[in-house]
Design a protein around this motif. Structure first.
Motif, PDB file in Angstrom:
ATOM      1  N   THR A  21       0.660  -1.396  -0.247  1.00  0.00           N
ATOM      2  CA  THR A  21      -0.237   0.138  -0.263  1.00  0.00           C
ATOM      3  C   THR A  21       0.675   1.678  -0.110  1.00  0.00           C
ATOM      4  OG1 THR A  21       0.026   0.071   2.137  1.00  0.00           O
ATOM      5  CG2 THR A  21      -1.623  -1.284   1.098  1.00  0.00           C
ATOM      6  N   ASN A  64      -4.918   6.697   2.565  1.00  0.00           N
ATOM      7  CA  ASN A  64      -6.437   6.950   3.411  1.00  0.00           C
ATOM      8  C   ASN A  64      -5.740   5.015   3.628  1.00  0.00           C
ATOM      9  OD1 ASN A  64      -7.076   9.185   3.724  1.00  0.00           O
ATOM     10  ND2 ASN A  64      -8.862   8.522   2.569  1.00  0.00           N
ATOM     11  N   VAL A  65      -5.476   4.247   3.078  1.00  0.00           N
ATOM     12  CA  VAL A  65      -5.629   2.970   2.751  1.00  0.00           C
ATOM     13  C   VAL A  65      -4.737   2.839   3.222  1.00  0.00           C
ATOM     14  CG1 VAL A  65      -5.166   0.711   1.290  1.00  0.00           C
ATOM     15  CG2 VAL A  65      -6.389   2.288   0.449  1.00  0.00           C
ATOM     16  N   TRP A 104      -5.685   3.035   7.820  1.00  0.00           N
ATOM     17  CA  TRP A 104      -6.090   1.647   7.496  1.00  0.00           C
ATOM     18  C   TRP A 104      -5.978   0.994   8.246  1.00  0.00           C
ATOM     19  CZ3 TRP A 104     -11.207   2.395  10.278  1.00  0.00           C
ATOM     20  CH2 TRP A 104     -11.980   3.125  10.041  1.00  0.00           C
ATOM     21  N   ALA A 150       0.487  12.423  -3.805  1.00  0.00           N
ATOM     22  CA  ALA A 150      -0.105  13.416  -4.707  1.00  0.00           C
ATOM     23  C   ALA A 150      -1.576  12.605  -4.906  1.00  0.00           C
ATOM     24  CB  ALA A 150       0.124  12.689  -6.387  1.00  0.00           C
ATOM     25  N   ASN A 151      -1.787  11.019  -4.021  1.00  0.00           N
ATOM     26  CA  ASN A 151      -2.615  10.567  -3.875  1.00  0.00           C
ATOM     27  C   ASN A 151      -3.397  10.116  -2.557  1.00  0.00           C
ATOM     28  OD1 ASN A 151      -4.891   7.979  -4.598  1.00  0.00           O
ATOM     29  ND2 ASN A 151      -3.521   7.417  -5.570  1.00  0.00           N
ATOM     30  N   LYS A 152      -4.506  10.982  -2.031  1.00  0.00           N
ATOM     31  CA  LYS A 152      -5.462  10.831  -1.166  1.00  0.00           C
ATOM     32  C   LYS A 152      -6.474   9.335  -0.919  1.00  0.00           C
ATOM     33  CE  LYS A 152      -8.936  13.199   1.865  1.00  0.00           C
ATOM     34  NZ  LYS A 152      -9.954  14.083   1.413  1.00  0.00           N
ATOM     35  N   SER A 153      -6.554   9.022  -1.905  1.00  0.00           N
ATOM     36  CA  SER A 153      -6.831   7.843  -1.435  1.00  0.00           C
ATOM     37  C   SER A 153      -5.644   6.458  -0.970  1.00  0.00           C
ATOM     38  CB  SER A 153      -7.507   7.342  -2.916  1.00  0.00           C
ATOM     39  OG  SER A 153      -8.485   8.032  -3.224  1.00  0.00           O
ATOM     40  N   ALA A 154      -4.901   6.291  -1.768  1.00  0.00           N
ATOM     41  CA  ALA A 154      -3.919   5.511  -1.077  1.00  0.00           C
ATOM     42  C   ALA A 154      -2.807   5.771   0.412  1.00  0.00           C
ATOM     43  CB  ALA A 154      -2.747   5.928  -2.090  1.00  0.00           C
TER      44      ALA A 154
END
Lengths: 110, 154
Positions: free
Chosen positions: B107, B120-121, B124, B114-118
């Protein structure tokens, strides 16, 4: 890749983690309930049922993560980041609760 | 003289604690991610996985080789739940923790700046590692207490 998309192997191994966690929790119940067959076999396979359990989990995790990454012509599984996080976290929490719940009930039943 | 089994057990707990500390490091660094700490996040994610695998292999060796003696004591003592519930749960939850820590470097391999989704993963996953890790350390303490109470004079 778009700005906020997750990478192929993050998704494939994350989903593999979710599936393997649930599988592992169900394997706990299966081996404990079938202690004269499944538990014995798992014990004989490596010398200890827990070692067999761990090896199965790691093999399933790696194989499934690799396999899911090859889907869709090698692009892997497509899923939104929000749904992905809910799936992984949900599966891990539910798996944990299954294990704790099973051993709590098992202990109380004597 | 210190027995090999005791050294193995303490080493197991130490690597477990190092895994938690490294995980907290990754969590905080990811909250404050920048180009300056991106390489460090990736290195520390690998350290989390490395510490966990060492804790797992050493603890696993101790468990299959030496635990039977402690188990017998616990079951005769006042805290049999330390085995029936706590150890049984710990030995299986730790398998999920092993997979979570193995997943962490994957992950963290993306561009977290640059990648907010990455990002967040990572948060978590490492959050789950920290909580489960603390649960494992606490479980180890309860199991140890189960043995201690069993051998104390009544």
């Amino acid at each position: 890749m778009k700005h906020n998309e997750l990478e192929k192997y993050t998704i494939s191994f994350g989903l593999s983690l979710a599936i393997t966690s649930l599988f592992s929790a169900l394997l706990v119940i299966l081996k404990e309930l079938c202690e004269h067959s499944v538990l014995v076999w798992m014990g004989k396979a490596t010398g200890h049922h827990w070692m067999t359990h761990g090896i199965i989990d790691v093999v399933v995790f790696v194989a499934l993560g690799w396999l899911l990454g090859t889907l869709n012509g090698g692009r892997g599984v497509s899923i939104s980041a929000e749904k992905f996080i809910k799936t992984v976290v949900g599966a891990v929490v539910i798996s944990g609760l299954i294990i704790v719940g099973f051993y709590t009930v098992d202990m109380m039943a004597g | 003289m210190i027995k090999f089994a005791d050294v193995a057990l303490m080493t197991h707990a130490t690597f477990g604690m190092l895994c938690i500390i490294a995980s907290v490091w990754v969590f905080v660094d990811t909250l404050n991610v920048s180009q300056g700490n991106l390489v460090r996040i990736k290195l520390m994610s690998r350290a989390v996985a490395g510490f966990m695998w060492l804790a797992f292999l050493i603890g696993g060796y101790w468990y299959v080789t030496y635990y039977y003696a402690d188990k017998a004591l616990i079951l005769k003592g006042p805290w049999p739940f330390a085995h029936h519930l706590v150890m049984e749960t710990k030995e299986h939850l730790v398998l999920m923790l092993l997979l979570l820590t193995t997943f962490l470097p994957i992950t963290a391999s993306g561009n977290l700046v640059a990648n907010k989704s990455a990002r967040n993963v990572v948060l978590w996953v490492v959050g789950l590692i920290i909580l489960t890790g603390i649960l494992m350390e606490g479980s180890g303490a309860i199991i140890g207490m189960g043995v201690k109470l069993a051998v104390l004079p009544k």
